[in-house]
Write an enzyme that holds these catalytic residues in place. Structure first.
Site, short mmCIF file in Angstrom:
data_model
loop_
_atom_site.label_atom_id
_atom_site.label_comp_id
_atom_site.label_asym_id
_atom_site.label_seq_id
_atom_site.Cartn_x
_atom_site.Cartn_y
_atom_site.Cartn_z
N THR A 14 0.59 -1.27 0.17
CA THR A 14 0.01 -0.14 -0.14
C THR A 14 0.68 1.36 -0.09
OG1 THR A 14 -1.80 -1.04 1.08
CG2 THR A 14 -1.59 1.36 1.24
N SER A 61 1.09 -7.72 -1.16
CA SER A 61 1.86 -8.49 -0.13
C SER A 61 1.07 -9.90 0.06
CB SER A 61 2.42 -7.82 1.11
OG SER A 61 1.54 -7.69 2.13
N THR A 94 1.71 -4.27 4.24
CA THR A 94 1.59 -4.49 5.55
C THR A 94 0.85 -6.05 5.90
OG1 THR A 94 -0.68 -3.72 5.70
CG2 THR A 94 1.23 -2.20 6.15
N ASP A 95 0.18 -6.57 4.86
CA ASP A 95 -0.59 -7.86 5.31
C ASP A 95 0.46 -8.83 5.68
OD1 ASP A 95 -2.79 -6.50 4.92
OD2 ASP A 95 -3.56 -7.41 2.96
C1 SIN Z 1 -0.37 -5.30 1.04
O1 SIN Z 1 -0.11 -6.01 2.08
O2 SIN Z 1 0.38 -5.13 -0.03
C2 SIN Z 1 -1.66 -4.29 1.04
C3 SIN Z 1 -2.04 -3.93 2.30
C4 SIN Z 1 -1.11 -2.86 2.90
O3 SIN Z 1 0.02 -2.90 2.48
O4 SIN Z 1 -1.44 -2.32 3.88
#
Ligand code: SIN
Length: 313
Positions: A14, A61, A94-95
């Site tokens: 993100t 991710s 973050t995932d």
């Molecule tokens: C991801 O994990 O690539 C999408 C969600 C995020 O980064 O918060």
């Protein structure tokens, strides 16, 4: 005095996200903005460190996997071996950030700072959090205090050690939690000399009321070399699973008891782990226990080594 040299490795997420032009409902696409544009949006970085950057991957991710980890590992090892580089910052969605961070924590050498960061809002959001996270991550990676701490993660003005960090909430800038302050983190690096070309397949099986045993046989038939059981409570194995787990063990599949709750699964406390030849996760959550088991299997640890060393992760 010259500023420290920090290498940025970008993998998407993100933090590199942009609104989806085909959707007016607030959806966005992760991993579309290149790292050069992310750095250009934070010009004050030039006063903190000398930077260079590599776009390693461009993923949401949720699509990160073992091949991505190996690609990231080789870029990170190359960077850390470069005498010109003082520290490393990795941009990540973050995932699954906690899985990549823990993988690197186990597989990178101790020493130079390694800091992961991401964002909860896409780069074109009017109050994007990515620029501040990037600034904080570069500052931390450029500081002597971040050396020999293992892999660290910066989100929302807070730093955490990779071992204890989890994404605890789906939304909000405070999505991440970790029990310990980052300054008490210790390096690990127990697989720092391992150079796997692939990682053995390990699957996670969820425990829930009425969970069917056929998933165990299906994973083994499909090539799993290890199974992490994300069980209820303190890691209780359903009776209905026992025959399938025995079959799996007979075929040499590693079985590791973990819990879907936070807190420890204690060896031999509510199951005969020694008798059944099962491993236990201690307080590692299932996704991180899986990472550790994959590396241990890649390293060729035998059953005794697994039983004595894996619970200590
Ligand atoms: C991801 O994990 O690539 C999408 C969600 C995020 O980064 O918060």
């Amino acid at each position: 005095m010259a500023l420290p040299k920090i290498r940025i490795l970008a993998t998407g997420g993100t933090i590199a996200g942009e609104a989806d032009p085909g959707n007016d409902g607030g959806r966005y696409r992760a991993g579309v903005r290149p790292v050069t544009a992310l750095l250009a949006a934070v010009p004050e970085l030039d006063g903190i460190a000398r930077l260079d950057a590599e776009q390693i991957l461009a993923l949401d991710s949720k699509d990160m996997g073992p091949d991505g980890w190996l690609c990231l590992l080789s870029a990170a090892r190359r960077a850390l071996a470069d005498a010109q580089v003082d520290g490393l910052v990795i941009l990540h969605g973050t995932d699954t950030l906690e899985e990549s961070a823990y993988f690197l924590h186990l597989a990178l050498p101790a020493g130079k700072p390694v800091v992961l960061t991401g964002a909860m809002r896409p780069a074109d959001h009017p109050e994007a959090d990515g620029p501040a996270n990037l600034r904080a991550a570069v500052s931390l990676a450029a500081s002597a205090g971040a050396a020999d701490k293992g892999v660290l993660v910066v989100m929302n003005a807070q730093a955490h050690g990779a071992r204890d960090l989890i994404k605890a909430r789906t939304t909000g800038l405070d999505a991440f939690e970790a029990g310990q302050p980052w300054a008490t983190s210790r390096p690990d690096g127990r697989f720092a000399t391992l150079t796997p070309s692939i990682l053995p397949r390990v699957d996670i099986l969820p425990g829930y009321a009425g969970a069917p045993a056929m998933l165990i046989d299906a994973c083994v038939a499909d090539g799993a070399r290890g199974l992490v059981l994300a069980l209820t409570g303190h890691g209780s194995v359903p009776k209905a699973w026992e025959p399938a787990l025995l079959r799996a063990r007979t075929q040499g599949v590693a079985i590791l008891r973990a819990s879907r709750c936070s807190g420890p699964v204690i060896r031999n406390a509510n199951a005969d782990d020694d008798g059944a030849g099962w491993l236990t996760a201690g307080d590692l959550p299932p996704p991180k226990a899986r990472v550790a088991l994959m590396l241990a299997l890649a390293a060729g640890w035998d059953a005794d080594t697994l039983q004595t060393r894996l619970p200590g992760f």
